[in-house]
Design a protein around this motif. Structure first.
Motif, PDB file in Angstrom:
ATOM      1  N   LEU A  54       0.809  -1.213   0.000  1.00  0.00           N
ATOM      2  CA  LEU A  54       0.000   0.000   0.000  1.00  0.00           C
ATOM      3  C   LEU A  54       0.843   1.264   0.000  1.00  0.00           C
ATOM      4  N   ALA A  55       2.173   1.132   0.149  1.00  0.00           N
ATOM      5  CA  ALA A  55       3.039   2.308   0.146  1.00  0.00           C
ATOM      6  C   ALA A  55       3.011   3.013  -1.206  1.00  0.00           C
ATOM      7  N   VAL A  56       2.897   2.235  -2.289  1.00  0.00           N
ATOM      8  CA  VAL A  56       2.903   2.821  -3.629  1.00  0.00           C
ATOM      9  C   VAL A  56       1.685   3.720  -3.863  1.00  0.00           C
ATOM     10  N   LEU A  59       1.809   6.860  -1.558  1.00  0.00           N
ATOM     11  CA  LEU A  59       2.735   7.891  -2.022  1.00  0.00           C
ATOM     12  C   LEU A  59       2.132   8.658  -3.191  1.00  0.00           C
ATOM     13  N   ILE A  60       1.485   7.954  -4.103  1.00  0.00           N
ATOM     14  CA  ILE A  60       0.888   8.618  -5.266  1.00  0.00           C
ATOM     15  C   ILE A  60      -0.270   9.506  -4.849  1.00  0.00           C
ATOM     16  N   TYR A  61      -1.091   9.046  -3.908  1.00  0.00           N
ATOM     17  CA  TYR A  61      -2.200   9.878  -3.437  1.00  0.00           C
ATOM     18  C   TYR A  61      -1.690  11.145  -2.741  1.00  0.00           C
ATOM     19  N   LEU A 172      -9.539  -2.204   6.208  1.00  0.00           N
ATOM     20  CA  LEU A 172      -8.164  -2.456   6.616  1.00  0.00           C
ATOM     21  C   LEU A 172      -7.184  -1.841   5.623  1.00  0.00           C
ATOM     22  N   ARG A 173      -7.470  -1.991   4.330  1.00  0.00           N
ATOM     23  CA  ARG A 173      -6.597  -1.403   3.312  1.00  0.00           C
ATOM     24  C   ARG A 173      -6.578   0.115   3.403  1.00  0.00           C
ATOM     25  N   ASN A 174      -7.719   0.707   3.686  1.00  0.00           N
ATOM     26  CA  ASN A 174      -7.749   2.166   3.838  1.00  0.00           C
ATOM     27  C   ASN A 174      -6.995   2.612   5.084  1.00  0.00           C
ATOM     28  N   LEU A 175      -7.039   1.817   6.141  1.00  0.00           N
ATOM     29  CA  LEU A 175      -6.257   2.129   7.332  1.00  0.00           C
ATOM     30  C   LEU A 175      -4.764   2.105   7.009  1.00  0.00           C
ATOM     31  N   GLN A 176      -4.330   1.104   6.247  1.00  0.00           N
ATOM     32  CA  GLN A 176      -2.926   1.037   5.853  1.00  0.00           C
ATOM     33  C   GLN A 176      -2.557   2.214   4.965  1.00  0.00           C
ATOM     34  N   LEU A 177      -3.444   2.598   4.055  1.00  0.00           N
ATOM     35  CA  LEU A 177      -3.197   3.772   3.229  1.00  0.00           C
ATOM     36  C   LEU A 177      -3.060   5.023   4.086  1.00  0.00           C
ATOM     37  N   GLY A 178      -3.942   5.153   5.077  1.00  0.00           N
ATOM     38  CA  GLY A 178      -3.883   6.321   5.939  1.00  0.00           C
ATOM     39  C   GLY A 178      -2.601   6.402   6.749  1.00  0.00           C
ATOM     40  N   LEU A 179      -2.110   5.263   7.215  1.00  0.00           N
ATOM     41  CA  LEU A 179      -0.862   5.253   7.980  1.00  0.00           C
ATOM     42  C   LEU A 179       0.304   5.719   7.121  1.00  0.00           C
ATOM     43  N   PHE A 180       0.420   5.171   5.915  1.00  0.00           N
ATOM     44  CA  PHE A 180       1.492   5.591   5.020  1.00  0.00           C
ATOM     45  C   PHE A 180       1.323   7.051   4.607  1.00  0.00           C
ATOM     46  N   GLY A 181       0.088   7.442   4.316  1.00  0.00           N
ATOM     47  CA  GLY A 181      -0.149   8.813   3.893  1.00  0.00           C
ATOM     48  C   GLY A 181       0.208   9.819   4.961  1.00  0.00           C
TER      49      GLY A 181
END
Length: 329
Positions: A54-56, A59-61, A172-181
Motif C-alpha cells: 500500500l506504500a505505492v 505515495l501517489i495519493y 483495513l486497506r484504507n487504514l494502511q493507506l492512511g498510515l502511510f499517507g
C-alpha cells in the motif's frame, strides 16, 4: 496538509465501510479493544509485506493531493473542475491496461467526447478567458491537473488490483493507506517547512478557512462512501455535472469568472461525456437493441421504468471498476 488530503481522498471510500466492516468482522464484533489491537498488529505489522504494497498508492495519493493545490492555485475553479474530469479517462485507460477490462463503443466515444470538451475549455483559457490574477500560471496549472489525473487513475486501479488480489477488507486497506499517507505527509512537511513548524507550531496558519477546507475534504470523503454504497453510477454522473455547474456559478459570483460560449460548449461536452460513460451496460444494450430492432413486443406500462438487465447470477450489469477507481475523490 498533504496528510490531511490523503485521509480525505484515499480513506474516504473506506470511511463508510470501517464501521460496517468492523461489525461484520469476527475479530472485532465482540467490541473487545484488546482483540482489535491484536488484529491490527497481526494485519499491519506481522504481515508487513502485505502492508508495504500500500506504500505505492499512498505515495501517489499524497503527490496527487499536493498537485491539486498547485492546480487550483493557477486555474479558475470552474476550469479546474472541468479539466479534472480527465481522471475518468486515465482511470479507464489504466483499467484496460492493468485489469484487462473491456469498454463498450459508447464508453470509448464518451471518453473521446470528454477529451474534446477539456481541450475546448483549455483553448478558451489559453485564448484569454477573461481577466485572471497576475500570480496565476495556466500552463503550470494544466500540467498539475494532468499529472494529478494520471496519478489518480493509476493509484485507483492499483488499489483495486490489491483489493482483488488479497483477502484483506476494504477498511483495513484504507487504514494502511492512511498510515502511510500520514507518515509521508509529515516527512514532506518537515522537509519543506520544518524550521517554520518548529518555530511557530504545527497549527500556525490554521485559519477558519483552512479548517473549513479540512472538514470539507473529510465530509466529501464520507459522501463518496455513501454514493458507492447507496447510489449508482448514473446518479454519480449527475452529481459530477452538478458540481461543475455549481463551481462555475460560484466562480462567477466570487471571482468574476467570465463565462463565454466556448467554455460553455466544452463544459457541456464534459457533462454529457460523464453521463454517457456512467450508463450501466444493461441500459446501453437496451438502447442499442431498441434502436436496431424497433420497439419491443412486451411494452412497459406508461410511466414505469424498464426493468434492469441482469447477469446470469442475477446481479445488475454495471461498470465494475467505477465504484472503486473513479469514485475515489
Amino acid at each position: 496538509m498533504a496528510a490531511v488530503g490523503v485521509g480525505g481522498s484515499t480513506a474516504a471510500t473506506g470511511s463508510g465501510a470501517v464501521s460496517a466492516g468492523a461489525l461484520e468482522s469476527g475479530t472485532t464484533s465482540t467490541g473487545n479493544v484488546k482483540h482489535l489491537v491484536l488484529f491490527l498488529h497481526e494485519a499491519v505489522l506481522v504481515q508487513y509485506v502485505d502492508t508495504l504494497k500500500l506504500a505505492v498508492p499512498s505515495l501517489i495519493y499524497t503527490l496527487q493531493n499536493n498537485l491539486q493545490y498547485v492546480a487550483i492555485s493557477n486555474l479558475p475553479a470552474a476550469t479546474f473542475q472541468v479539466t479534472y474530469q480527465l481522471k475518468i479517462l486515465t482511470t479507464a485507460l489504466f483499467s484496460v491496461l492493468m485489469l484487462n477490462r473491456s469498454l463498450s463503443r459508447l464508453q470509448w466515444a464518451s471518453l473521446l467526447l470528454l477529451f474534446t470538451g477539456v481541450a475546448i475549455v483549455q483553448a478558451q483559457q489559453a485564448g484569454g478567458g477573461g481577466p485572471r490574477p497576475l500570480d496565476q500560471n495556466p500552463g503550470a496549472g494544466l500540467a498539475a491537473v494532468v499529472a494529478s489525473c494520471l496519478s489518480s487513475g493509476f493509484a485507483g486501479v492499483y488499489f483495486e488490483k490489491i483489493l482483488k488480489g488479497s483477502s484483506g477488507s476494504v477498511w483495513l486497506r484504507n487504514l494502511q493507506l492512511g498510515l502511510f499517507g500520514t507518515a509521508l505527509g509529515l516527512v514532506g512537511l518537515w522537509w519543506a517547512e520544518g524550521t517554520a513548524v518548529a518555530r511557530r507550531g504545527f497549527f500556525f496558519g490554521y485559519t477558519p478557512a483552512v479548517w473549513g477546507v479540512v472538514l470539507n475534504q473529510a465530509f466529501g470523503g464520507l459522501l463518496v462512501a455513501v454514493v458507492v454504497k447507496y447510489a449508482d453510477n448514473i446518479l454519480k454522473g449527475f452529481a459530477t455535472s452538478l458540481s461543475i455547474v455549481l463551481s462555475t456559478v460560484a466562480s462567477i459570483r466570487l471571482f468574476g469568472f467570465h463565462l463565454d460560449p466556448l467554455f460553455a460548449l466544452g463544459a457541456g461536452l464534459v457533462i454529457g461525456a460523464v453521463y454517457l460513460y456512467s450508463l450501466p451496460r444493461g441500459a446501453v444494450k437496451a438502447i442499442a437493441s431498441t434502436s436496431a430492432s424497433g420497439p419491443c413486443i412486451h411494452q412497459q406500462p406508461p410511466g414505469q421504468p424498464p426493468p434492469p438487465q441482469l447477469s446470469s447470477r442475477g446481479d445488475l450489469i454495471t461498470e465494475p471498476f467505477l465504484p472503486k477507481s473513479v469514485l475515489v475523490k
